[in-house]
Scaffold this motif. Structure first.
Motif, PDB file in Angstrom:
ATOM      1  N   GLY A 191      52.876  40.795  31.842  1.00  0.00           N
ATOM      2  CA  GLY A 191      54.216  40.227  31.761  1.00  0.00           C
ATOM      3  C   GLY A 191      54.252  38.930  30.975  1.00  0.00           C
ATOM      4  O   GLY A 191      55.163  38.694  30.174  1.00  0.00           O
ATOM      5  N   VAL A 192      53.252  38.082  31.196  1.00  0.00           N
ATOM      6  CA  VAL A 192      53.175  36.823  30.450  1.00  0.00           C
ATOM      7  C   VAL A 192      52.937  37.090  28.975  1.00  0.00           C
ATOM      8  O   VAL A 192      53.556  36.477  28.092  1.00  0.00           O
ATOM      9  CB  VAL A 192      52.053  35.937  31.030  1.00  0.00           C
ATOM     10  CG1 VAL A 192      51.840  34.696  30.172  1.00  0.00           C
ATOM     11  CG2 VAL A 192      52.387  35.543  32.466  1.00  0.00           C
ATOM     12  N   GLU A 193      52.029  38.015  28.688  1.00  0.00           N
ATOM     13  CA  GLU A 193      51.751  38.360  27.292  1.00  0.00           C
ATOM     14  C   GLU A 193      52.973  38.968  26.618  1.00  0.00           C
ATOM     15  O   GLU A 193      53.258  38.698  25.447  1.00  0.00           O
ATOM     16  CB  GLU A 193      50.569  39.330  27.225  1.00  0.00           C
ATOM     17  CG  GLU A 193      50.211  39.814  25.833  1.00  0.00           C
ATOM     18  CD  GLU A 193      49.717  38.714  24.913  1.00  0.00           C
ATOM     19  OE1 GLU A 193      49.713  38.929  23.687  1.00  0.00           O
ATOM     20  OE2 GLU A 193      49.346  37.634  25.408  1.00  0.00           O
ATOM     21  N   LEU A 194      53.731  39.774  27.360  1.00  0.00           N
ATOM     22  CA  LEU A 194      54.934  40.387  26.796  1.00  0.00           C
ATOM     23  C   LEU A 194      55.959  39.327  26.417  1.00  0.00           C
ATOM     24  O   LEU A 194      56.568  39.395  25.336  1.00  0.00           O
ATOM     25  CB  LEU A 194      55.537  41.367  27.809  1.00  0.00           C
ATOM     26  CG  LEU A 194      56.849  42.038  27.401  1.00  0.00           C
ATOM     27  CD1 LEU A 194      56.656  42.868  26.147  1.00  0.00           C
ATOM     28  CD2 LEU A 194      57.375  42.908  28.540  1.00  0.00           C
ATOM     29  N   VAL A 195      56.161  38.346  27.278  1.00  0.00           N
ATOM     30  CA  VAL A 195      57.104  37.272  26.967  1.00  0.00           C
ATOM     31  C   VAL A 195      56.655  36.509  25.727  1.00  0.00           C
ATOM     32  O   VAL A 195      57.473  36.159  24.860  1.00  0.00           O
ATOM     33  CB  VAL A 195      57.256  36.330  28.178  1.00  0.00           C
ATOM     34  CG1 VAL A 195      58.081  35.102  27.809  1.00  0.00           C
ATOM     35  CG2 VAL A 195      57.897  37.059  29.348  1.00  0.00           C
ATOM     36  N   ARG A 196      55.370  36.261  25.627  1.00  0.00           N
ATOM     37  CA  ARG A 196      54.843  35.555  24.450  1.00  0.00           C
ATOM     38  C   ARG A 196      55.138  36.327  23.174  1.00  0.00           C
ATOM     39  O   ARG A 196      55.548  35.747  22.161  1.00  0.00           O
ATOM     40  CB  ARG A 196      53.328  35.360  24.577  1.00  0.00           C
ATOM     41  CG  ARG A 196      52.894  34.416  25.690  1.00  0.00           C
ATOM     42  CD  ARG A 196      51.381  34.333  25.716  1.00  0.00           C
ATOM     43  NE  ARG A 196      50.856  33.738  24.504  1.00  0.00           N
ATOM     44  CZ  ARG A 196      49.649  34.013  24.003  1.00  0.00           C
ATOM     45  NH1 ARG A 196      48.875  34.897  24.589  1.00  0.00           N
ATOM     46  NH2 ARG A 196      49.232  33.407  22.908  1.00  0.00           N
TER      47      ARG A 196
ATOM     48  N   ALA B 207      43.600  39.321  16.573  1.00  0.00           N
ATOM     49  CA  ALA B 207      43.392  38.606  15.311  1.00  0.00           C
ATOM     50  C   ALA B 207      44.284  37.376  15.195  1.00  0.00           C
ATOM     51  O   ALA B 207      43.873  36.352  14.635  1.00  0.00           O
ATOM     52  CB  ALA B 207      43.642  39.554  14.136  1.00  0.00           C
ATOM     53  N   SER B 208      45.512  37.457  15.701  1.00  0.00           N
ATOM     54  CA  SER B 208      46.401  36.295  15.613  1.00  0.00           C
ATOM     55  C   SER B 208      45.883  35.148  16.464  1.00  0.00           C
ATOM     56  O   SER B 208      45.960  33.982  16.060  1.00  0.00           O
ATOM     57  CB  SER B 208      47.815  36.688  16.053  1.00  0.00           C
ATOM     58  OG  SER B 208      47.822  37.116  17.408  1.00  0.00           O
ATOM     59  N   GLU B 209      45.330  35.457  17.654  1.00  0.00           N
ATOM     60  CA  GLU B 209      44.749  34.415  18.497  1.00  0.00           C
ATOM     61  C   GLU B 209      43.558  33.769  17.799  1.00  0.00           C
ATOM     62  O   GLU B 209      43.378  32.541  17.861  1.00  0.00           O
ATOM     63  CB  GLU B 209      44.307  35.001  19.839  1.00  0.00           C
ATOM     64  CG  GLU B 209      45.423  35.609  20.670  1.00  0.00           C
ATOM     65  CD  GLU B 209      46.315  34.564  21.317  1.00  0.00           C
ATOM     66  OE1 GLU B 209      46.048  33.357  21.163  1.00  0.00           O
ATOM     67  OE2 GLU B 209      47.300  34.967  21.980  1.00  0.00           O
TER      68      GLU B 209
ATOM     69  N   ARG C 157      37.008  39.033  29.012  1.00  0.00           N
ATOM     70  CA  ARG C 157      37.285  39.690  27.739  1.00  0.00           C
ATOM     71  C   ARG C 157      37.961  41.052  27.928  1.00  0.00           C
ATOM     72  O   ARG C 157      38.888  41.391  27.183  1.00  0.00           O
ATOM     73  CB  ARG C 157      35.987  39.855  26.945  1.00  0.00           C
ATOM     74  CG  ARG C 157      35.361  38.530  26.550  1.00  0.00           C
ATOM     75  CD  ARG C 157      34.301  38.710  25.496  1.00  0.00           C
ATOM     76  NE  ARG C 157      33.712  37.427  25.120  1.00  0.00           N
ATOM     77  CZ  ARG C 157      33.027  37.212  24.010  1.00  0.00           C
ATOM     78  NH1 ARG C 157      32.829  38.209  23.158  1.00  0.00           N
ATOM     79  NH2 ARG C 157      32.525  36.032  23.748  1.00  0.00           N
ATOM     80  N   MET C 158      37.484  41.826  28.872  1.00  0.00           N
ATOM     81  CA  MET C 158      38.104  43.124  29.105  1.00  0.00           C
ATOM     82  C   MET C 158      39.556  42.961  29.552  1.00  0.00           C
ATOM     83  O   MET C 158      40.436  43.715  29.134  1.00  0.00           O
ATOM     84  CB  MET C 158      37.314  43.893  30.165  1.00  0.00           C
ATOM     85  CG  MET C 158      35.912  44.276  29.744  1.00  0.00           C
ATOM     86  SD  MET C 158      35.893  45.587  28.494  1.00  0.00           S
ATOM     87  CE  MET C 158      36.322  47.001  29.498  1.00  0.00           C
ATOM     88  N   ARG C 159      39.808  41.960  30.376  1.00  0.00           N
ATOM     89  CA  ARG C 159      41.168  41.698  30.847  1.00  0.00           C
ATOM     90  C   ARG C 159      42.067  41.314  29.684  1.00  0.00           C
ATOM     91  O   ARG C 159      43.213  41.763  29.578  1.00  0.00           O
ATOM     92  CB  ARG C 159      41.131  40.579  31.889  1.00  0.00           C
ATOM     93  CG  ARG C 159      42.488  40.117  32.385  1.00  0.00           C
ATOM     94  CD  ARG C 159      43.137  41.142  33.266  1.00  0.00           C
ATOM     95  NE  ARG C 159      44.416  40.679  33.784  1.00  0.00           N
ATOM     96  CZ  ARG C 159      45.198  41.395  34.578  1.00  0.00           C
ATOM     97  NH1 ARG C 159      44.826  42.594  34.950  1.00  0.00           N
ATOM     98  NH2 ARG C 159      46.340  40.902  35.010  1.00  0.00           N
ATOM     99  N   LEU C 160      41.567  40.465  28.800  1.00  0.00           N
ATOM    100  CA  LEU C 160      42.351  40.030  27.647  1.00  0.00           C
ATOM    101  C   LEU C 160      42.710  41.211  26.759  1.00  0.00           C
ATOM    102  O   LEU C 160      43.860  41.363  26.329  1.00  0.00           O
ATOM    103  CB  LEU C 160      41.580  38.977  26.862  1.00  0.00           C
ATOM    104  CG  LEU C 160      42.310  38.370  25.656  1.00  0.00           C
ATOM    105  CD1 LEU C 160      42.020  36.871  25.559  1.00  0.00           C
ATOM    106  CD2 LEU C 160      41.885  39.042  24.353  1.00  0.00           C
ATOM    107  N   LEU C 161      41.715  42.073  26.485  1.00  0.00           N
ATOM    108  CA  LEU C 161      41.976  43.212  25.617  1.00  0.00           C
ATOM    109  C   LEU C 161      42.964  44.182  26.252  1.00  0.00           C
ATOM    110  O   LEU C 161      43.848  44.707  25.575  1.00  0.00           O
ATOM    111  CB  LEU C 161      40.665  43.934  25.298  1.00  0.00           C
ATOM    112  CG  LEU C 161      39.734  43.262  24.286  1.00  0.00           C
ATOM    113  CD1 LEU C 161      38.575  44.187  23.944  1.00  0.00           C
ATOM    114  CD2 LEU C 161      40.471  42.874  23.015  1.00  0.00           C
TER     115      LEU C 161
ATOM    116  N   VAL D 128      50.541  45.629  26.020  1.00  0.00           N
ATOM    117  CA  VAL D 128      51.758  45.045  25.444  1.00  0.00           C
ATOM    118  C   VAL D 128      52.002  45.580  24.040  1.00  0.00           C
ATOM    119  O   VAL D 128      53.145  45.893  23.668  1.00  0.00           O
ATOM    120  CB  VAL D 128      51.659  43.508  25.437  1.00  0.00           C
ATOM    121  CG1 VAL D 128      52.819  42.890  24.665  1.00  0.00           C
ATOM    122  CG2 VAL D 128      51.644  42.984  26.869  1.00  0.00           C
ATOM    123  N   GLY D 129      50.940  45.710  23.243  1.00  0.00           N
ATOM    124  CA  GLY D 129      51.091  46.237  21.890  1.00  0.00           C
ATOM    125  C   GLY D 129      51.634  47.656  21.886  1.00  0.00           C
ATOM    126  O   GLY D 129      52.548  47.991  21.121  1.00  0.00           O
TER     127      GLY D 129
END
Length: 299
Positions: free
Chosen positions: A35-40, A117-119, A135-139, A145-146
C-alpha cells in the motif's frame, strides 16, 4: 643447565555468536507494505502521464472517425476496425485492437522496469535495504505494485473507450466482422476475458522489464530494453521462414484474444499463448529475484 618446562594453559571454549539485536516492534514482514509503495508510485508524474495518454486515446479515435468518416470495409473483406462505430462495445474492442501490439506494452514495461532501477538511480536503494527492508520483501512489493498498475492501465483503456463509444455511437450489441452479434451482456463478459488475456500475454514484457530493472541503475535502460526485446519478438514472428518455431514466441499469440469475440469462442490459441507467456515470465521473475539477492548494492 636448567631446562624450562612448558605449561599447558587451558584453551577458552568457543562462544556462540551473540544474537543480532533487533529494534523493539520490528517485523520484516511489515516493512515497505504494498500500500505504501502503491501511494508512492501513484504520486509519480510518469504514472499520471501514462494514465492520461491511455484515457485520451478513445477521444482521439472518435475525432478521427468524425473527421475521416465512418470506416468502410475494403470490398468483401470486413475486419474489426470496420465495425468500430457500430456500438460502444465495438469501439472498446477496436481500442484494444489498435493498442495491443505496442501501446499497452509501454505501461507494462514502464511500471515493472522503473521499479528497482529508479531507486538505484536516485541512490535510495541502499538506504531502503538499510532501513532494513529485506531484499525479497522489497522485490515482492515492487513487483506486486508494478503488475497492479499494469493491470489498471489495461482496464482504464477499455472502460474509457466503452463510455466514450456508448455516448458517441450508442449502447448495443457487439457486431462481429464475420457475421452475427453478441448481446451487450455477453459482449461485456467477453471483453473482460480479452483484457485478462492481454494482461497474461504481457507478463513476458513485465518479466523482462523487472529482470532488467534489477540488473541496471538506469530506469530508461530497463524500460527501453524490455520494449526493444518485445519489438524484436514481433519482428521474428513476422519471419514466416521460422515455421513452427514461431509458436514459442509470445508475440505469435498476442492477437489470439480475437477468438473470444466470436459467436462460439475458440480457446486453444489463448491457452497456448498464456502458457508460453507464463513460462517465460516465471523464468524471468526467478532470475530477477535470484540475481538481486546476491547483488552487491552500492547505489
Amino acid at each position: 643447565m636448567s631446562t624450562l618446562t612448558e605449561r599447558n594453559e587451558p584453551v577458552a571454549p568457543a562462544t556462540a555468536t551473540p544474537p543480532v539485536e533487533v529494534a523493539a516492534g520490528y517485523r520484516a514482514g511489515r516493512t515497505l507494505p504494498p500500500g505504501v509503495e502503491l501511494v508512492r508510485q501513484l504520486k509519480r508524474r510518469r504514472t499520471l502521464v501514462m494514465g492520461a495518454i491511455l484515457a485520451v486515446l478513445p477521444f482521439v479515435l472518435v475525432v478521427a472517425f468524425a473527421i475521416g468518416g465512418e470506416p468502410d470495409g475494403r470490398g468483401d473483406r470486413i475486419n474489426l476496425m470496420d465495425t468500430a462505430t457500430a456500438s460502444g462495445a465495438n469501439f472498446a474492442a477496436v481500442n484494444l485492437f489498435v493498442s495491443a501490439g505496442f501501446l499497452l506494452i509501454i505501461p507494462v514495461a514502464l511500471f515493472c522496469g522503473d521499479t528497482v532501477a529508479s531507486e538505484a538511480g536516485w541512490s535510495s536503494l541502499r538506504y531502503l535495504l538499510a532501513a532494513p527492508v529485506p531484499r525479497m520483501r522489497l522485490l515482492w512489493s515492487k513487483l506486486v505494485v508494478g503488475l497492479g498498475l499494469s493491470l489498471a492501465a489495461m482496464l482504464l483503456l477499455p472502460l474509457v473507450a466503452l463510455a466514450v463509444g456508448t455516448v458517441a455511437y450508442g449502447w448495443g450489441p457487439l457486431q462481429i466482422p464475420t457475421g452475427g452479434a453478441l448481446d451487450p451482456g455477453t459482449a461485456a463478459q467477453r471483453l473482460v476475458v480479452v483484457v485478462a488475456y492481454l494482461f497474461v500475454s504481457q507478463l513476458v514484457t513485465a518479466g523482462l522489464a523487472f529482470w532488467l530493472s534489477t540488473r541496471t541503475d538506469a530506469p530508461l535502460g530497463a524500460v527501453g530494453g524490455a520494449v526493444g526485446l518485445t519489438i524484436v519478438g514481433n519482428v521474428l514472428d513476422a519471419v514466416t521462414a521460422l515455421g513452427d518455431w514461431r509458436h514459442f514466441l509470445p508475440a505469435h499469440w498476442q492477437f489470439a484474444w480475437a477468438d473470444a469475440i466470436q459467436p462460439t469462442p475458440e480457446w486453444s490459441g489463448m491457452i497456448q499463448g498464456a502458457a508460453v507467456s507464463v513460462t517465460y515470465a516465471l523464468v524471468l521473475f526467478a532470475l530477477a529475484f535470484r540475481g538481486f539477492v546476491r547483488k552487491d548494492v552500492v547505489s
